[in-house]
Design a protein around this motif. Structure first.
Motif, PDB file in Angstrom:
ATOM      1  N   GLY A 118       0.980  -1.293   0.042  1.00 32.19           N
ATOM      2  CA  GLY A 118       0.018  -0.079   0.082  1.00 32.19           C
ATOM      3  C   GLY A 118       0.905   1.378   0.061  1.00 32.19           C
ATOM      4  N   GLU A 119       2.108   1.214  -0.091  1.00 30.55           N
ATOM      5  CA  GLU A 119       2.968   2.160   0.052  1.00 30.55           C
ATOM      6  C   GLU A 119       3.672   2.658  -1.123  1.00 30.55           C
ATOM      7  N   PRO A 120       4.090   3.798  -1.742  1.00 27.44           N
ATOM      8  CA  PRO A 120       4.975   3.971  -3.087  1.00 27.44           C
ATOM      9  C   PRO A 120       6.138   3.103  -2.752  1.00 27.44           C
ATOM     10  N   VAL A 121       6.646   2.690  -3.972  1.00 28.54           N
ATOM     11  CA  VAL A 121       7.673   2.008  -4.197  1.00 28.54           C
ATOM     12  C   VAL A 121       8.849   3.410  -3.500  1.00 28.54           C
ATOM     13  N   PRO A 122       9.848   2.413  -2.974  1.00 28.00           N
ATOM     14  CA  PRO A 122      11.005   3.561  -2.555  1.00 28.00           C
ATOM     15  C   PRO A 122      11.770   3.990  -3.685  1.00 28.00           C
ATOM     16  N   SER A 164       2.238  -3.039 -12.818  1.00 29.03           N
ATOM     17  CA  SER A 164       3.388  -3.903 -13.475  1.00 29.03           C
ATOM     18  C   SER A 164       3.873  -4.754 -12.414  1.00 29.03           C
ATOM     19  N   LEU A 165       4.866  -5.472 -12.954  1.00 27.15           N
ATOM     20  CA  LEU A 165       5.370  -6.626 -11.976  1.00 27.15           C
ATOM     21  C   LEU A 165       6.810  -6.237 -12.020  1.00 27.15           C
ATOM     22  N   VAL A 166       7.309  -6.230 -10.587  1.00 32.40           N
ATOM     23  CA  VAL A 166       8.783  -6.030 -10.428  1.00 32.40           C
ATOM     24  C   VAL A 166       9.257  -7.336 -10.020  1.00 32.40           C
ATOM     25  N   GLU A 182      15.727  -1.501   0.459  1.00 36.79           N
ATOM     26  CA  GLU A 182      14.839  -0.706   0.611  1.00 36.79           C
ATOM     27  C   GLU A 182      13.457  -1.026   0.235  1.00 36.79           C
ATOM     28  N   TRP A 183      13.253  -2.072  -0.650  1.00 26.99           N
ATOM     29  CA  TRP A 183      12.092  -2.713  -0.940  1.00 26.99           C
ATOM     30  C   TRP A 183      11.623  -3.660   0.224  1.00 26.99           C
ATOM     31  N   GLY A 184      12.489  -3.964   1.042  1.00 25.00           N
ATOM     32  CA  GLY A 184      12.248  -5.096   1.995  1.00 25.00           C
ATOM     33  C   GLY A 184      12.333  -6.426   1.689  1.00 25.00           C
ATOM     34  N   VAL A 185      13.252  -6.508   0.431  1.00 27.43           N
ATOM     35  CA  VAL A 185      13.552  -7.870   0.050  1.00 27.43           C
ATOM     36  C   VAL A 185      14.342  -8.758   1.154  1.00 27.43           C
ATOM     37  N   TYR A 186      13.721 -10.089   1.067  1.00 27.09           N
ATOM     38  CA  TYR A 186      14.523 -11.156   2.149  1.00 27.09           C
ATOM     39  C   TYR A 186      15.646 -12.085   1.478  1.00 27.09           C
ATOM     40  N   GLY A 187      15.139 -12.143   0.043  1.00 29.36           N
ATOM     41  CA  GLY A 187      16.137 -13.016  -0.888  1.00 29.36           C
ATOM     42  C   GLY A 187      15.460 -13.105  -2.281  1.00 29.36           C
ATOM     43  N   VAL A 188      16.157 -13.879  -3.217  1.00 33.44           N
ATOM     44  CA  VAL A 188      15.740 -14.131  -4.333  1.00 33.44           C
ATOM     45  C   VAL A 188      15.287 -15.404  -4.658  1.00 33.44           C
ATOM     46  N   PRO A 189      14.048 -15.485  -5.412  1.00 34.62           N
ATOM     47  CA  PRO A 189      13.557 -14.399  -5.888  1.00 34.62           C
ATOM     48  C   PRO A 189      12.376 -13.790  -5.365  1.00 34.62           C
ATOM     49  N   GLU A 190      11.846 -12.755  -5.362  1.00 36.39           N
ATOM     50  CA  GLU A 190      10.629 -12.246  -4.970  1.00 36.39           C
ATOM     51  C   GLU A 190      10.151 -11.278  -6.253  1.00 36.39           C
ATOM     52  N   THR A 191       8.626 -11.070  -6.034  1.00 34.88           N
ATOM     53  CA  THR A 191       8.024 -10.566  -6.940  1.00 34.88           C
ATOM     54  C   THR A 191       7.109  -9.545  -6.545  1.00 34.88           C
ATOM     55  N   PHE A 192       6.931  -8.287  -6.956  1.00 33.68           N
ATOM     56  CA  PHE A 192       5.863  -7.460  -6.390  1.00 33.68           C
ATOM     57  C   PHE A 192       4.912  -6.992  -7.542  1.00 33.68           C
ATOM     58  N   VAL A 193       3.649  -6.719  -7.174  1.00 36.66           N
ATOM     59  CA  VAL A 193       2.831  -6.195  -8.305  1.00 36.66           C
ATOM     60  C   VAL A 193       2.577  -4.814  -7.912  1.00 36.66           C
ATOM     61  N   ILE A 194       2.751  -3.904  -8.930  1.00 39.80           N
ATOM     62  CA  ILE A 194       3.106  -2.299  -8.608  1.00 39.80           C
ATOM     63  C   ILE A 194       1.529  -1.818  -9.374  1.00 39.80           C
ATOM     64  N   GLN A 229      -1.019   1.489 -10.632  1.00 40.70           N
ATOM     65  CA  GLN A 229      -0.717   2.386 -11.737  1.00 40.70           C
ATOM     66  C   GLN A 229      -0.093   3.835 -10.848  1.00 40.70           C
ATOM     67  N   GLU A 230      -0.468   3.899  -9.432  1.00 44.34           N
ATOM     68  CA  GLU A 230       0.059   4.996  -8.702  1.00 44.34           C
ATOM     69  C   GLU A 230       1.669   4.741  -8.402  1.00 44.34           C
ATOM     70  N   GLY A 231       2.113   3.572  -8.564  1.00 43.44           N
ATOM     71  CA  GLY A 231       3.410   3.560  -8.334  1.00 43.44           C
ATOM     72  C   GLY A 231       3.649   3.130  -6.796  1.00 43.44           C
ATOM     73  N   ARG A 232       2.270   2.328  -6.467  1.00 41.98           N
ATOM     74  CA  ARG A 232       2.311   1.739  -5.053  1.00 41.98           C
ATOM     75  C   ARG A 232       2.405   0.087  -5.072  1.00 41.98           C
ATOM     76  N   ILE A 233       3.066  -0.512  -3.922  1.00 36.18           N
ATOM     77  CA  ILE A 233       3.218  -1.905  -3.743  1.00 36.18           C
ATOM     78  C   ILE A 233       1.924  -2.393  -3.440  1.00 36.18           C
ATOM     79  N   ALA A 234       1.293  -3.137  -4.082  1.00 39.29           N
ATOM     80  CA  ALA A 234      -0.087  -3.780  -3.976  1.00 39.29           C
ATOM     81  C   ALA A 234       0.012  -5.227  -3.606  1.00 39.29           C
ATOM     82  N   PHE A 235       1.253  -5.969  -3.808  1.00 36.72           N
ATOM     83  CA  PHE A 235       1.490  -7.539  -3.539  1.00 36.72           C
ATOM     84  C   PHE A 235       2.717  -7.926  -3.784  1.00 36.72           C
ATOM     85  N   LYS A 236       3.085  -8.861  -2.727  1.00 41.60           N
ATOM     86  CA  LYS A 236       4.480  -9.144  -2.487  1.00 41.60           C
ATOM     87  C   LYS A 236       4.633 -10.850  -2.541  1.00 41.60           C
TER      88      LYS A 236
END
Length: 199
Positions: free
Chosen positions: A60-64, A88-90, A155-167, A169-176
């Motif tokens: 729910g927060e903007p991407v760093p 988009s996905l990251v 800064e994204w709170g990544v614990y390890g790889v792989p991880e995928t985020f749903v972003i 349209q406002e540039g906010r993280i919606a899912f991890k």
């Protein structure tokens, strides 16, 4: 009163009756048992949790704010400004990540079908190794960002790889998604969310 009775009475007076001694020792005896039970309950609860379901404080927060150069030959680079205006996905990946290979065909399929833009955040990787990995497996990413020291991923709170985020349209993280994306996660969680965010 006999001498024996007097001696017994004196002994009891100096030592005290056994009952208070037992009462004093009971809490000390029960403390390790209580700690053990508490740890057992916490461990049992932890075993029922899905390790991929790690909550993110950034939902729910903007991407760093960040700006990264591209993986060589796989530009343009990636910045926070690029993640606004469309859903988009990251995907956080690395050439040394074995689990990244399992999810990669799904991302290639998404690219071929034009389902959703995917951006790659390359984590703690040598640029030439990341480029060779994409040469071998294909590049599903619209943009790539080479995060060589891992600071952006932190800064994204990544614990390890792989991880995928749903972003959104406002540039906010919606899912991890922690761990590789599976066909089930894609079909039941990620794609329904992408469709909902596009409404």
């Amino acid at each position: 009163m006999t001498a024996r009775q007097a001696l017994d009475r004196e002994t009891r007076a100096s030592v005290g009756s056994p009952e208070p001694i037992i009462r004093r020792r009971r809490p000390a005896f029960l403390a390790p048992i209580a700690i053990f039970v508490a740890l057992a309950v916490a461990l049992a609860y932890g075993l029922t949790r899905d390790p991929r379901e790690i909550p993110s404080a950034l939902i729910g927060e903007p991407v760093p704010e960040f700006s990264l150069p591209p993986v060589p030959r796989y530009g343009p680079g990636l910045s926070s400004a690029d993640l606004k205006g469309e859903v988009s996905l990251v995907n956080v990946f690395a050439s040394w990540c074995t689990a990244c290979r399992y999810e990669h065909p799904l991302f290639m399929r998404l690219k071929e079908e034009g389902v959703v833009p995917i951006h790659g955040l390359n984590y703690k990787d040598a640029p030439e190794d990341a480029a060779a990995w994409l040469d071998e497996l294909g590049a599903p990413y619209t943009r790539t960002g080479a995060d060589r020291d891992g600071r952006v991923a932190i800064e994204w709170g990544v614990y390890g790889v792989p991880e995928t985020f749903v972003i959104d349209q406002e540039g906010r993280i919606a899912f991890k998604q922690v761990g590789p994306v599976t066909a089930e996660v894609l079909e039941t969680e990620i794609l329904p969310l992408v469709r909902e965010l596009r409404r």
